[in-house]
Design a protein around this motif. Structure first.
Motif, mmCIF file in Angstrom:
data_model
loop_
_atom_site.group_PDB
_atom_site.id
_atom_site.type_symbol
_atom_site.label_atom_id
_atom_site.label_comp_id
_atom_site.label_asym_id
_atom_site.label_seq_id
_atom_site.Cartn_x
_atom_site.Cartn_y
_atom_site.Cartn_z
ATOM 1 N N SER A 1 0.863 -1.176 0.000
ATOM 2 C CA SER A 1 0.000 0.000 0.000
ATOM 3 C C SER A 1 0.895 1.219 0.000
ATOM 4 N N SER A 48 -7.584 3.728 -3.461
ATOM 5 C CA SER A 48 -6.585 2.821 -2.928
ATOM 6 C C SER A 48 -6.941 1.405 -3.363
ATOM 7 N N ALA A 58 -5.330 -1.259 -2.598
ATOM 8 C CA ALA A 58 -5.214 -2.125 -1.423
ATOM 9 C C ALA A 58 -6.471 -2.053 -0.572
ATOM 10 N N GLN A 59 -7.001 -0.859 -0.360
ATOM 11 C CA GLN A 59 -8.207 -0.705 0.441
ATOM 12 C C GLN A 59 -9.388 -1.404 -0.221
ATOM 13 N N LEU A 86 -8.937 -5.187 0.124
ATOM 14 C CA LEU A 86 -9.182 -5.549 1.522
ATOM 15 C C LEU A 86 -10.671 -5.556 1.847
ATOM 16 N N ILE A 92 -1.506 -6.502 3.894
ATOM 17 C CA ILE A 92 -1.129 -5.232 3.282
ATOM 18 C C ILE A 92 0.180 -4.777 3.903
ATOM 19 N N LYS A 146 2.543 -1.817 4.341
ATOM 20 C CA LYS A 146 2.445 -0.364 4.228
ATOM 21 C C LYS A 146 3.823 0.252 4.089
#
Length: 154
Positions: A117, A130, A132-133, A136, A145, A147
């Protein structure tokens, strides 16, 4: 729970390489297979005559795929050199990144998704979104994830 098949989603960012390191450690500890994947998506050109930009888009896609395949091959070779027994690669074309990642996970029967991310916050996160968001939030699988350690966005 045992993770026998790790889906490692990467792009050309430095945080992807941190995700590679985490996937490698997990794969070595659990004797897991890794599929390293990238998504090549075309951003819509709003208000632009497609026929005027089509050659540029074609060239962009060709270069993007060439770069992605090279990056995936490098990661595959590194993981194998470090002792991961089975490493495959996959390129997804013409889908939004989160959709491509989730479809690949389902198609491949992955047990976990690992991805980086960029750590965007505030307005930049809202404006740019995002991946990744989104993964998820939607994924039925566990998602790890990784970061970014530094937040350069303000």
């Amino acid at each position: 729970m045992s993770y026998q098949h790790i889906l490692l989603a990467v792009d050309d960012s430095p945080i992807s390489y941190a995700a590679v390191e985490h996937a490698e450690k997990l794969a070595l500890a659990l004797n897991s297979k890794i599929t390293v994947m990238s998504v090549i998506a075309v951003d819509p050109f709003k208000g632009v005559d497609f026929y005027k930009v089509a050659p540029a888009v074609t060239q962009y896609l060709f270069e993007a795929e060439k770069n992605a395949l090279g990056r995936l091959k490098d990661i595959q070779e590194t993981l194998i050199h470090h002792g991961v027994s089975t490493v495959e690669t996959k390129v997804i074309r013409e889908l939004p990144p989160a959709t491509g990642i989730l479809e690949a996970a389902d198609e491949l029967g992955a047990d976990i998704i690992i991805m980086g991310s960029h750590g965007r916050t505030g307005f930049k996160k809202f404006f740019l979104g995002s991946v990744a968001q989104e993964v998820l939030a939607i994924s039925p699988l566990p998602v790890l994830i990784i970061k970014s350690a530094q937040h350069t966005d303000s």
